[in-house]
Scaffold this active site. Structure first.
Site, short mmCIF file in Angstrom:
data_model
loop_
_atom_site.label_atom_id
_atom_site.label_comp_id
_atom_site.label_asym_id
_atom_site.label_seq_id
_atom_site.Cartn_x
_atom_site.Cartn_y
_atom_site.Cartn_z
N GLN A 128 15.59 -8.16 -2.50
CA GLN A 128 14.27 -8.81 -2.47
C GLN A 128 13.98 -9.46 -3.82
OE1 GLN A 128 10.53 -7.13 -0.70
NE2 GLN A 128 10.10 -6.52 -2.80
N ASP A 163 14.41 -2.62 -4.91
CA ASP A 163 14.62 -3.60 -3.84
C ASP A 163 15.34 -4.80 -4.45
OD1 ASP A 163 13.33 -2.26 -1.64
OD2 ASP A 163 11.48 -2.54 -2.74
N GLY A 200 10.07 -4.18 -8.31
CA GLY A 200 10.98 -3.09 -8.65
C GLY A 200 12.44 -3.51 -8.43
N LYS A 201 13.32 -3.00 -9.31
CA LYS A 201 14.75 -3.26 -9.14
C LYS A 201 15.32 -2.51 -7.95
CE LYS A 201 16.56 -4.25 -13.74
NZ LYS A 201 17.46 -3.70 -14.78
N HIS A 258 4.90 2.33 -7.81
CA HIS A 258 3.91 1.25 -7.93
C HIS A 258 3.08 1.44 -9.21
CE1 HIS A 258 4.29 1.51 -3.39
NE2 HIS A 258 4.57 0.25 -3.63
N GLY A 291 0.82 -1.22 0.00
CA GLY A 291 0.00 0.00 0.00
C GLY A 291 0.85 1.26 0.00
N SER A 293 10.29 6.64 -3.37
CA SER A 293 10.03 5.71 -2.27
C SER A 293 8.98 6.33 -1.36
CB SER A 293 11.33 5.51 -1.48
OG SER A 293 11.05 5.10 -0.17
N SER A 294 8.20 5.48 -0.70
CA SER A 294 7.18 6.01 0.22
C SER A 294 7.84 6.69 1.42
CB SER A 294 6.21 4.92 0.67
OG SER A 294 6.82 3.68 0.66
N HIS A 346 2.64 4.82 -4.74
CA HIS A 346 3.24 6.03 -5.33
C HIS A 346 3.56 5.76 -6.79
CE1 HIS A 346 6.96 3.83 -4.91
NE2 HIS A 346 6.83 3.77 -3.61
#
Ligand code: PAF
Length: 272
Positions: A149, A146, A143-144, A34, A28, A181-182, A31
């Site tokens: 991850q 992260d 996303g690259k 996303h 959630g 980034s959030s 931004h």
């Protein structure tokens, strides 16, 4: 757009879909980053699922899970505008059960982001595996930004023969290069200005490498010069197997950086 809250309902809807599915998992607070994943998914698939689930299992005890930004109303609006077909917003109790089977992330999860957060990637993989099982998408978007991850999720997909294609998406940046980034909203004006040095240091590394300097300690020193007095948590060079390297290998190196502004950790990386 249909909002789905229960796993049973999701499974029943999924059984009725036979066209190409794209899936964007999120926590959630959506931004531009996303949105760019959703747009890419939209182009490459017939039906789009987005999930919003703030996964308690990927927060360490010292990280405040309860204060993670929650913006359900505006997230729903964004998904509607992006023409998402199904938005999955489950309760914690419908995702996790007592004494369940656990996924253990491999060695590469205990360095970098996993160094100070040893259970973080176990939690990420646990929830992502569940979401993959529920949604069974043809394509899943990450996303690259992260990078660690992304690597671990791709590895889990390979190791468990999961039938979804991982689509790695480029990091979206603001005009001055700061990765979106959030967490950026928590920066003061001054910190926001200084934060642009993070991507500058990465671009400087690329420039040095383009002049055939491959020694990571020399490149790292140049990066630190640019970052001046900022609180650099780490600058590391890894190959695409996420093993730390001392010499840059062209097309097989990721430079990762984390800079801290008080408690805010800003991550960025560049693929060489
Ligand atoms: O990157 C994120 O937002 C989360 O780690 C993910 C992949 C949605 C799992 O909770």
């Amino acid at each position: 757009m249909q909002i789905i809250k229960s796993t049973k309902e999701l499974q029943s809807i999924r059984r009725g879909i036979s066209t190409k599915i794209g899936f964007v998992p999120t926590m959630g607070a959506l931004h531009e980053g996303h949105i760019s994943l959703i747009k890419k998914a939209k182009k490459q698939n017939d039906i789009i699922f987005v999930s919003i689930f703030i996964n308690p299992k990927q927060f360490s005890a010292n990280e405040d899970f309860s204060s993670y930004p929650k913006k359900e109303e505006s997230d729903i609006k964004i998904c509607e505008l992006c023409k998402v077909d199904y938005l999955f917003i489950p309760e914690i109790s419908s995702i996790y059960s007592q004494n369940e089977v656990l996924i253990k992330a491999p060695n590469q999860s205990y360095i970098l982001e996993g160094f100070s957060r040893p259970d973080h990637f176990n939690g990420v993989l646990q929830v992502v595996l569940k979401l993959f099982g529920l949604i069974q998408a043809h394509n899943s978007y990450f996303g690259k930004k992260d990078a660690q991850q992304l690597f671990l999720i791709q590895k889990m997909v390979n190791d468990f023969f999961i039938n979804t294609q991982i689509i790695a998406c480029e990091t979206l940046r603001q005009n001055d290069g700061l990765a979106i980034s959030s967490r950026n909203i928590y920066l003061s004006k001054e910190e926001r200005k200084e934060a642009s040095l993070i991507s500058k240091s990465l671009y400087c590394a690329l420039k040095i490498i383009s002049k055939n300097e491959f020694d990571t300690s020399i490149i790292k020193n140049e990066m630190i010069n640019i970052l001046k007095d900022l609180n650099v948590e780490y600058i590391e060079f890894v190959n695409k197997d996420f093993k730390e390297i001392k010499k840059v290998q062209l097309k097989n190196t990721i430079i990762l950086i984390v800079v801290k502004f008080k408690t805010i950790r800003l991550l960025d990386n560049i693929w060489v």
